[in-house]
Design a protein around this motif. Structure first.
Motif, PDB file in Angstrom:
ATOM      1  N   MET A  53       0.835  -1.192   0.000  1.00  7.98           N
ATOM      2  CA  MET A  53       0.000   0.000   0.000  1.00  7.98           C
ATOM      3  C   MET A  53       0.873   1.246   0.000  1.00  7.98           C
ATOM      4  N   SER A  54       0.444   2.243  -0.737  1.00 14.02           N
ATOM      5  CA  SER A  54       1.179   3.500  -0.780  1.00 14.02           C
ATOM      6  C   SER A  54       1.143   4.175   0.580  1.00 14.02           C
ATOM      7  N   LEU A  55       2.227   4.863   0.916  1.00 15.26           N
ATOM      8  CA  LEU A  55       2.261   5.648   2.144  1.00 15.26           C
ATOM      9  C   LEU A  55       1.489   6.952   1.984  1.00 15.26           C
ATOM     10  N   ILE A  56       1.452   7.465   0.751  1.00 17.25           N
ATOM     11  CA  ILE A  56       0.750   8.709   0.438  1.00 17.25           C
ATOM     12  C   ILE A  56      -0.448   8.386  -0.437  1.00 17.25           C
ATOM     13  N   ASP A  57      -1.582   8.989  -0.139  1.00 15.71           N
ATOM     14  CA  ASP A  57      -2.744   8.868  -1.023  1.00 15.71           C
ATOM     15  C   ASP A  57      -2.336   9.346  -2.412  1.00 15.71           C
ATOM     16  N   PRO A  58      -2.439   8.510  -3.439  1.00 16.89           N
ATOM     17  CA  PRO A  58      -1.970   8.909  -4.777  1.00 16.89           C
ATOM     18  C   PRO A  58      -2.577  10.222  -5.275  1.00 16.89           C
ATOM     19  N   GLN A  59      -3.788  10.545  -4.865  1.00 15.58           N
ATOM     20  CA  GLN A  59      -4.398  11.797  -5.301  1.00 15.58           C
ATOM     21  C   GLN A  59      -3.717  13.019  -4.688  1.00 15.58           C
ATOM     22  N   SER A  60      -2.978  12.794  -3.599  1.00 14.77           N
ATOM     23  CA  SER A  60      -2.302  13.909  -2.940  1.00 14.77           C
ATOM     24  C   SER A  60      -1.054  14.364  -3.677  1.00 14.77           C
ATOM     25  N   VAL A  61      -0.483  13.498  -4.515  1.00 16.10           N
ATOM     26  CA  VAL A  61       0.758  13.869  -5.211  1.00 16.10           C
ATOM     27  C   VAL A  61       0.507  15.005  -6.202  1.00 16.10           C
ATOM     28  N   PRO A  62      -0.464  14.901  -7.120  1.00 22.52           N
ATOM     29  CA  PRO A  62      -0.726  16.055  -7.991  1.00 22.52           C
ATOM     30  C   PRO A  62      -1.239  17.261  -7.221  1.00 22.52           C
ATOM     31  N   ARG A  63      -1.904  17.027  -6.086  1.00 25.51           N
ATOM     32  CA  ARG A  63      -2.369  18.151  -5.271  1.00 25.51           C
ATOM     33  C   ARG A  63      -1.180  18.910  -4.695  1.00 25.51           C
ATOM     34  N   LEU A  64      -0.156  18.171  -4.225  1.00 23.40           N
ATOM     35  CA  LEU A  64       1.044  18.828  -3.716  1.00 23.40           C
ATOM     36  C   LEU A  64       1.732  19.614  -4.821  1.00 23.40           C
ATOM     37  N   ALA A  65       1.767  19.066  -6.021  1.00 24.72           N
ATOM     38  CA  ALA A  65       2.426  19.752  -7.138  1.00 24.72           C
ATOM     39  C   ALA A  65       1.809  21.117  -7.413  1.00 24.72           C
ATOM     40  N   GLN A  66       0.532  21.291  -7.106  1.00 20.73           N
ATOM     41  CA  GLN A  66      -0.128  22.580  -7.319  1.00 20.73           C
ATOM     42  C   GLN A  66       0.337  23.635  -6.322  1.00 20.73           C
ATOM     43  N   HIS A  67       0.817  23.189  -5.151  1.00 22.09           N
ATOM     44  CA  HIS A  67       1.212  24.124  -4.092  1.00 22.09           C
ATOM     45  C   HIS A  67       2.719  24.287  -3.981  1.00 22.09           C
ATOM     46  N   TYR A  68       3.435  23.219  -4.182  1.00 18.98           N
ATOM     47  CA  TYR A  68       4.868  23.184  -3.917  1.00 18.98           C
ATOM     48  C   TYR A  68       5.641  24.026  -4.935  1.00 18.98           C
ATOM     49  N   PRO A  69       6.641  24.822  -4.507  1.00 14.18           N
ATOM     50  CA  PRO A  69       7.156  24.936  -3.148  1.00 14.18           C
ATOM     51  C   PRO A  69       6.696  26.168  -2.390  1.00 14.18           C
ATOM     52  N   ARG A  70       5.758  26.966  -2.947  1.00 18.78           N
ATOM     53  CA  ARG A  70       5.492  28.298  -2.396  1.00 18.78           C
ATOM     54  C   ARG A  70       4.329  28.388  -1.427  1.00 18.78           C
ATOM     55  N   ALA A  71       3.371  27.476  -1.495  1.00 22.03           N
ATOM     56  CA  ALA A  71       2.159  27.628  -0.699  1.00 22.03           C
ATOM     57  C   ALA A  71       1.887  26.376   0.119  1.00 22.03           C
ATOM     58  N   PRO A  72       1.363  26.540   1.336  1.00 22.97           N
ATOM     59  CA  PRO A  72       1.004  25.357   2.121  1.00 22.97           C
ATOM     60  C   PRO A  72      -0.107  24.577   1.441  1.00 22.97           C
ATOM     61  N   GLY A  73      -0.122  23.271   1.649  1.00 24.75           N
ATOM     62  CA  GLY A  73      -1.135  22.440   1.027  1.00 24.75           C
ATOM     63  C   GLY A  73      -1.378  21.173   1.821  1.00 24.75           C
ATOM     64  N   LEU A  74      -2.637  20.733   1.856  1.00 25.00           N
ATOM     65  CA  LEU A  74      -3.020  19.538   2.604  1.00 25.00           C
ATOM     66  C   LEU A  74      -2.868  18.285   1.754  1.00 25.00           C
ATOM     67  N   LEU A  75      -2.472  17.193   2.396  1.00 24.37           N
ATOM     68  CA  LEU A  75      -2.342  15.885   1.768  1.00 24.37           C
ATOM     69  C   LEU A  75      -3.034  14.859   2.656  1.00 24.37           C
ATOM     70  N   ARG A  76      -3.147  13.640   2.125  1.00 26.57           N
ATOM     71  CA  ARG A  76      -3.624  12.504   2.914  1.00 26.57           C
ATOM     72  C   ARG A  76      -2.549  11.415   2.894  1.00 26.57           C
ATOM     73  N   HIS A  77      -2.443  10.669   4.002  1.00 23.25           N
ATOM     74  CA  HIS A  77      -1.415   9.636   4.109  1.00 23.25           C
ATOM     75  C   HIS A  77      -1.979   8.404   4.797  1.00 23.25           C
ATOM     76  N   ASN A  78      -1.175   7.332   4.788  1.00 28.25           N
ATOM     77  CA  ASN A  78      -1.572   6.047   5.371  1.00 28.25           C
ATOM     78  C   ASN A  78      -0.589   5.607   6.450  1.00 28.25           C
ATOM     79  N   LEU A  79      -0.134   6.569   7.252  1.00 25.60           N
ATOM     80  CA  LEU A  79       0.879   6.277   8.257  1.00 25.60           C
ATOM     81  C   LEU A  79       0.318   6.083   9.657  1.00 25.60           C
TER      82      LEU A  79
END
Length: 279
Positions: free
Chosen positions: A1-27
């Motif tokens: 199982m992925s450690l990061i929700d796969p949908q969170s990766v493109p979501r992070l790309a929209q924010h990184y590196p300048r703006a805070p952004g929420l993700l989901r994880h499986n930790l």
């Protein structure tokens, strides 16, 4: 199982590196981040890298160390961290945690790499906080993702620019490591408050000021941080600023330059100066 929700990766790309952004994880169910394993990790780390501080500090000065006869690992193992803020610093020194962090960042590489290149200087911090813990206003000179493992908290972020943080504070960090910031009640309405529960994560931009407030239950959070080639150049340039002023040259101010501009020449000058013993 992925450690990061796969949908969170493109979501992070929209924010990184300048703006805070929420993700989901499986930790949240990861054994290494459970209290028994964290107690073992606390004992395995050098004692000075396991900190116990006041949990109800209103400012940086009050956020002081607590001296106690018992090891913080005892409270972690018993699951009764009710009156302190405990940090395990540089937990990436332990091979199992290092491997976990490398897996996390490999999954996030499609969002991070195109913007800032390969990650370096990976570090890990675990925060075990009593209910209601307030972490005062401060900043961290690194890219950071905070993973909420247990309990909940409010994490408020601010732009890495005046009036929240100025050039003097950034220079002081690179000289002495001091990262606490002065707080003004006027700032309260200007922050963006992110409410984090287990399974939530927050990307925090480089040097973004923030404060944190834990909820009504004990909180466990993991911060995985890293640098990139540009951030290391910025750190070198800020360290060099006092020298530049002494010889009548302008100081480098990250707030006055775009993210695309990096002080490569100044960074190289610092490294050469150190190598030949001039700095």
């Amino acid at each position: 199982m992925s450690l990061i929700d796969p949908q969170s990766v493109p979501r992070l790309a929209q924010h990184y590196p300048r703006a805070p952004g929420l993700l989901r994880h499986n930790l949240a169910a990861e054994p290494l981040l459970g209290l028994p394993a964290l107690a073992e990790a606390a004992r395995a780390l050098p004692r000075e890298q396991v900190e116990r501080r006041m949990h109800d500090a209103g400012n940086g000065e009050a956020f002081r160390m607590i001296e106690a006869d018992t090891h913080p690992a005892d409270a972690i193992a018993a699951g009764c961290v009710n009156d302190a803020w405990i940090m395990l610093r540089y937990i990436e020194q332990l091979p199992a945690y290092r491997a976990l962090f490398e897996r996390l960042l490999a999954e996030l590489a499609p969002a991070i790499g195109p913007a800032t290149g390969p990650v370096c200087d990976i570090k890990g911090f675990v925060f075990i906080s009593a209910p209601g813990t307030h972490t005062p206003f401060h900043f961290d000179a690194e890219y950071n993702i905070l993973f909420q493992i247990a309990g909940d908290k409010v994490f408020a972020t601010y732009p890495p620019a005046p009036p929240y943080i100025d050039l003097a504070r950034r220079e002081a960090y690179h000289v002495a490591g001091e990262n606490m910031l002065s707080w003004s009640p006027d700032y309260a309405a200007a922050g963006t408050e992110h409410r984090l529960a287990p399974g939530d994560a927050l990307f925090v931009p480089y040097c973004a000021p923030h404060w944190v407030h834990a909820g009504d239950a004990m909180s466990v959070s993991l911060s995985v941080t890293w640098q990139c080639r540009r951030s290391r150049a910025v750190a070198d340039a800020l360290w060099l600023n006092p020298v530049m002023r002494r010889v009548g040259l302008p100081a480098y101010d990250p707030a006055a330059h775009s993210a695309a501009h990096a002080p490569w020449l100044r960074a190289a000058a610092r490294r050469v100066g150190q190598r030949i013993g001039l700095l």
